[in-house]
Scaffold this motif. Structure first.
Motif, PDB file in Angstrom:
ATOM      1  N   ASP A 159      78.465 -38.801   0.496  1.00 24.45           N
ATOM      2  CA  ASP A 159      77.592 -38.411   1.625  1.00 24.45           C
ATOM      3  C   ASP A 159      77.029 -39.568   2.406  1.00 24.45           C
ATOM      4  O   ASP A 159      76.942 -40.250   3.872  1.00 24.45           O
ATOM      5  CB  ASP A 159      76.234 -38.263   0.986  1.00 24.45           C
ATOM      6  CG  ASP A 159      75.227 -38.102   1.604  1.00 24.45           C
ATOM      7  OD1 ASP A 159      74.976 -37.229   2.873  1.00 24.45           O
ATOM      8  OD2 ASP A 159      74.313 -38.991   2.064  1.00 24.45           O
ATOM      9  N   ARG A 204      80.599 -34.870   5.644  1.00 18.10           N
ATOM     10  CA  ARG A 204      79.570 -33.411   5.445  1.00 18.10           C
ATOM     11  C   ARG A 204      80.204 -31.995   5.254  1.00 18.10           C
ATOM     12  O   ARG A 204      81.563 -32.329   5.215  1.00 18.10           O
ATOM     13  CB  ARG A 204      78.833 -33.498   6.081  1.00 18.10           C
ATOM     14  CG  ARG A 204      78.847 -34.431   7.663  1.00 18.10           C
ATOM     15  CD  ARG A 204      77.123 -34.976   6.300  1.00 18.10           C
ATOM     16  NE  ARG A 204      76.064 -36.088   7.139  1.00 18.10           N
ATOM     17  CZ  ARG A 204      76.430 -36.865   6.038  1.00 18.10           C
ATOM     18  NH1 ARG A 204      77.053 -37.168   4.983  1.00 18.10           N
ATOM     19  NH2 ARG A 204      75.622 -38.190   6.458  1.00 18.10           N
ATOM     20  N   SER A 234      77.113 -30.014  -0.719  1.00 17.24           N
ATOM     21  CA  SER A 234      76.465 -30.450   0.204  1.00 17.24           C
ATOM     22  C   SER A 234      77.110 -29.555   1.721  1.00 17.24           C
ATOM     23  O   SER A 234      77.883 -28.644   1.891  1.00 17.24           O
ATOM     24  CB  SER A 234      77.230 -31.937   1.501  1.00 17.24           C
ATOM     25  OG  SER A 234      79.141 -31.863   2.192  1.00 17.24           O
TER      26      SER A 234
END
Length: 199
Positions: free
Chosen positions: A171, A176, A189
């Protein structure tokens, strides 16, 4: 509707590494993100570094040092190891001992090539498997087992902590849409394309 077939044709980037006693699979849904290969390599390195500190199978690990010096001396521990030891202590107290990280002598019987314990041996080790044997000095970042026959095994609590650390690393690197699967323990995520993960 025009972008949908294009999105469907985008193949995710997939990576795999043997770590934590299992296969760690890492999938990045949008492979066009910059710096993926380096970020993934760094995340795997972070997992390996933490595993080397917390594994009872690594004779040089912090956990192995604590076990070797049981009943003798305390050991310097990193912030990460202290966090997992504190988590293990909390879980043991919250579950009234149903979860217990001080079962190292008993869990070794599951190791390959190890003979099963006799009932007498099992009773002997259970008598030295209390969470109270683990002493943590957070102010000095030191840990010890005051019982010379007690042993720590963080196998029931360390993996998710280590995987969460890897996710935080990815992150921070700006990735992403990441799926991390550590032998069935899965973290994800959100994907930039808004599509759901299929697990």
């Amino acid at each position: 509707l025009i972008p949908l077939p294009v999105l469907a044709d985008v193949r995710p980037a997939k990576f795999r590494r043997a770590l934590l006693g299992t296969q760690i699979d890492l999938v990045v849904a949008q492979p066009e993100q910059p710096g993926i290969a380096q970020a993934v390599e760094d995340a795997f390195d972070a997992v390996q570094r933490l595993e080397r500190q917390m594994s009872r199978f690594d004779r040089t690990s912090t956990v192995s040092q604590i076990n070797r010096l049981a009943g003798q001396a305390s050991v310097d521990v990193s912030a990460e190891v202290m966090a997992v030891l504190q988590l293990a202590q909390r879980r043991a107290r919250q579950t009234a001992g149903a979860f217990n990280p001080v079962l190292g002598q008993l869990t070794t019987q599951a190791d390959p090539g190890t003979a099963a314990l006799t009932p007498d041996q099992r009773r002997q080790w259970v008598a030295h498997a209390g969470i109270e044997a683990l002493e943590l000095d957070t102010a000095r970042s030191r840990a010890r087992l005051h019982d010379p026959l007690a042993r720590i095994d963080l196998g029931g609590v360390a993996k998710l902590y280590i995987m969460a650390a890897a996710m935080e690393h990815l992150d921070r690197a700006g990735l992403r849409g990441v799926l991390l699967n550590g032998g069935g323990d899965v973290m994800v995520s959100p994907r930039a394309d808004g599509l759901p993960w299929r697990i």
